[in-house]
Scaffold this active site. Structure first.
Site, PDB file in Angstrom:
ATOM      1  N   TYR A 238       0.848  -1.210   0.000  1.00 26.58           N
ATOM      2  CA  TYR A 238       0.000   0.000   0.000  1.00 26.58           C
ATOM      3  C   TYR A 238       0.874   1.246   0.000  1.00 26.58           C
ATOM      4  O   TYR A 238       1.832   1.332   0.756  1.00 26.58           O
ATOM      5  CB  TYR A 238      -0.916   0.015   1.238  1.00 26.58           C
TER       6      TYR A 238
ATOM      7  N   GLU B  39      -0.465   4.898  -0.400  1.00 24.33           N
ATOM      8  CA  GLU B  39      -1.231   6.143  -0.589  1.00 24.33           C
ATOM      9  C   GLU B  39      -0.304   7.350  -0.492  1.00 24.33           C
ATOM     10  O   GLU B  39       0.548   7.426   0.397  1.00 24.33           O
ATOM     11  CB  GLU B  39      -2.331   6.249   0.470  1.00 24.33           C
TER      12      GLU B  39
ATOM     13  N   ASP C 267      -7.147  13.824 -24.761  1.00 23.17           N
ATOM     14  CA  ASP C 267      -7.208  12.414 -24.372  1.00 23.17           C
ATOM     15  C   ASP C 267      -6.547  11.618 -25.498  1.00 23.17           C
ATOM     16  O   ASP C 267      -7.156  11.367 -26.539  1.00 23.17           O
ATOM     17  CB  ASP C 267      -8.664  11.991 -24.171  1.00 23.17           C
TER      18      ASP C 267
ATOM     19  N   THR D 230      -4.458   6.296 -21.585  1.00 27.09           N
ATOM     20  CA  THR D 230      -4.299   4.954 -21.051  1.00 27.09           C
ATOM     21  C   THR D 230      -2.895   4.499 -21.434  1.00 27.09           C
ATOM     22  O   THR D 230      -2.254   5.079 -22.313  1.00 27.09           O
ATOM     23  CB  THR D 230      -5.340   3.976 -21.644  1.00 27.09           C
TER      24      THR D 230
ATOM     25  N   LYS E  18      -2.903   0.782 -24.878  1.00 24.22           N
ATOM     26  CA  LYS E  18      -3.337   0.668 -26.279  1.00 24.22           C
ATOM     27  C   LYS E  18      -2.089   0.730 -27.175  1.00 24.22           C
ATOM     28  O   LYS E  18      -1.247  -0.157 -27.069  1.00 24.22           O
ATOM     29  CB  LYS E  18      -4.373   1.746 -26.579  1.00 24.22           C
TER      30      LYS E  18
ATOM     31  N   ARG F 245      -2.493  -2.442 -18.350  1.00 24.48           N
ATOM     32  CA  ARG F 245      -3.730  -1.663 -18.214  1.00 24.48           C
ATOM     33  C   ARG F 245      -3.515  -0.639 -17.110  1.00 24.48           C
ATOM     34  O   ARG F 245      -3.246  -0.983 -15.964  1.00 24.48           O
ATOM     35  CB  ARG F 245      -4.898  -2.573 -17.846  1.00 24.48           C
TER      36      ARG F 245
HETATM   37  C1  LIG Z   1     -10.116   7.902 -25.716  1.00 25.60           C
HETATM   38  C2  LIG Z   1     -10.324   7.032 -24.525  1.00 25.60           C
HETATM   39  N1  LIG Z   1     -10.307   7.577 -23.302  1.00 25.60           N
HETATM   40  C3  LIG Z   1     -10.502   6.845 -22.195  1.00 25.60           C
HETATM   41  C4  LIG Z   1     -10.714   5.492 -22.268  1.00 25.60           C
HETATM   42  C5  LIG Z   1     -11.012   4.737 -21.014  1.00 25.60           C
HETATM   43  O1  LIG Z   1     -10.062   3.829 -20.681  1.00 25.60           O
HETATM   44  P1  LIG Z   1     -10.403   2.594 -19.701  1.00 25.60           P
HETATM   45  O2  LIG Z   1     -11.159   1.614 -20.527  1.00 25.60           O
HETATM   46  O3  LIG Z   1      -9.034   2.149 -19.327  1.00 25.60           O
HETATM   47  O4  LIG Z   1     -11.180   3.130 -18.561  1.00 25.60           O
HETATM   48  C6  LIG Z   1     -10.713   4.870 -23.515  1.00 25.60           C
HETATM   49  C7  LIG Z   1     -10.927   3.406 -23.612  1.00 25.60           C
HETATM   50  O5  LIG Z   1     -11.277   2.853 -24.581  1.00 25.60           O
HETATM   51  C8  LIG Z   1     -10.534   5.657 -24.673  1.00 25.60           C
HETATM   52  O6  LIG Z   1     -10.570   5.129 -25.896  1.00 25.60           O
END
Ligand SMILES: Cc1ncc(COP(=O)(O)O)c(C=O)c1O
Length: 418
Positions: free
Chosen positions: A51, A53, A197, A223, A226, A232
């Site tokens: 842990y 935090e 994002d 993320t 991908k 993950r």
């Molecule tokens: C552009 C985008 N943002 C956020 C996410 C969310 O990711 P997670 O599935 O890890 O929560 C995704 C997942 O497909 C995504 O394509």
């Protein structure tokens, strides 16, 4: 997995079955990849026992002598790879990372502007069924019907009218380059925070195959699993100190408790791999493969949203083929070609039975496949989809044949980590 096999043979067998399935199929799911053995090894370690935090040097639990070093390495590698001043590697995944952005900069009821889900945006960009669409006031932009691309004049008009406090660019089914400077200009004009994002394209950005949002977006969310080819997880990045402080507070203690240290270590490993020259080659090849596959599919009469691709992702509208996305994705899966059914812009069909499928080339590129294999995959997709639209018996015969041929191909290109 000898311990697992003796303690829980059921789970051990299922994991082996999934490993076989992944080895024997062609992964065309745009949000997936194959991580390296090194990333897998880091994930399955005793770091899961700890842990932590807080943040390095400022924890609420003792015993952080090693964990602090691991998290600091991950942070430093993220900063260096993406060229940012601040990185937070603790978000559990992409959705909580995006939620942290809301918590950092918005109050409930404030206006957020994002790309609508049917146009390629993500749920967390303010879509109605997501907490972000329920607890905030979402306004949406889309793509033009004639081009399938984002119209920046329309984005500006909506922003000027709605005055969002937060604007998201990026998404989950966008086959084209994201114009970060244009979004930044609009965000500046209306006084909004711009969040890029880059979950889908992070590996391409890191490898120099897509422009970077750094210097344009106030905050960057991604993320790690991908195109970036890590475990993950997720990261939040920023350049300005005040944004970084707000994001850190939002992740912990705002939203999360202890970080998943085994994931943090695996992120650090993936970031090291992504800084190597071979990763640049991989990122470039992902796009070359995607464009080769797009060309093959176009030549076979498929309708591609926006007419092509600039990145790893292709969105197919199957309407001209006379079949829905769901039956097509299911038939392709049985043939060993793994895709997902997907809404296309202005889709007249329902989200659970939409007109399109989404495909991506990160996974096949990680296996070392190139243009010749993309052409073959395009041909198989056409054979399965065309047979399915014509006649069920014929479709069964084609699926069986293609499945065998896919096995021969996958045997020649072993997947990393398997
Ligand atoms: C552009 C985008 N943002 C956020 C996410 C969310 O990711 P997670 O599935 O890890 O929560 C995704 C997942 O497909 C995504 O394509």
């Amino acid at each position: 997995m000898s311990s697992l096999s003796s303690v829980d043979p059921q789970i051990a067998e299922l994991i082996k079955a999934e490993e076989r399935r992944q080895a024997d199929t062609v992964k065309l799911i745009a949000s997936e990849n194959y991580v390296s053995k090194a990333v897998l090894e880091a994930t399955g370690t005793v770091l899961t026992n700890k842990y932590s935090e807080g943040y390095p040097g400022k924890r609420y639990y003792e015993g952080q002598q090693v964990i602090d070093q691991i998290e600091t390495l991950a942070i430093e590698r993220a900063k260096s790879l993406f060229g940012v001043n601040h990185a937070n590697v603790q978000p559990y995944s992409g959705s909580p990372a995006n939620l942290a952005i809301y918590l950092a900069f918005l109050q409930p009821g404030d206006t957020v502007m994002g790309m609508g889900l049917p146009f390629g945006g993500h749920l967390t960009h303010g879509w109605s069924v997501s907490a972000t669409g329920k607890w905030f006031n979402p306004v949406r932009y889309g793509v033009r019907r004639d081009t399938g691309r984002v119209d920046m004049d329309e984005v500006r008009e909506i922003a000027l009218r709605e005055r969002p406090k937060l604007i998201f660019c990026g998404g989950t089914a966008i086959p084209r380059t994201i114009d970060f400077p244009a979004f930044a200009e609009i965000a500046r004009e209306v006084g909004a925070v711009l969040a890029a994002d880059i979950a889908h394209i992070a590996g391409l950005v890191a490898g120099g195959a897509h422009p970077s949002p750094v210097g344009h977006a106030d905050v960057i969310s991604t993320t790690t699993h991908k195109t970036l080819r890590g475990p993950r997880g997720a990261m939040l990045m920023a350049t300005a100190d005040e944004h970084a402080t707000a994001l850190n507070k939002a992740v912990f203690p705002g939203l999360q408790g202890g970080p998943h240290n085994h994931t943090t270590a695996a992120i650090a490993v993936a970031l090291k791999e992504a800084a190597a020259d071979e990763f640049k080659d991989y990122a470039r090849q992902v796009v070359v493969n995607s464009q080769a596959l797009a060309e093959e599919l176009l030549g076979r009469g498929f309708d591609l949203v926006s007419g092509g691709t600039d990145n790893h992702l292709i969105l197919l509208d199957l309407t001209p083929k006379g079949i829905g996305g769901k039956p097509a994705a299911q038939a392709l899966d049985r043939a060993g070609l793994e895709t997902n059914y997907n809404t296309v812009p202005f889709d007249p069909r329902k989200p659970f039975d939409p007109s399109g499928i989404r495909i991506g080339t990160a996974g096949v590129t990680s296996r070392g496949m190139g243009v010749a294999e993309m052409r073959q995959i395009g041909a198989w997709m056409d054979q399965v989809v065309s047979a399915l639209a014509k006649d069920q018996d014929e479709a069964e015969r084609v699926i069986t044949r293609v499945q065998g041929e896919v096995r021969e191909l996958t045997a020649r290109f072993p997947a990393p980590g398997l």
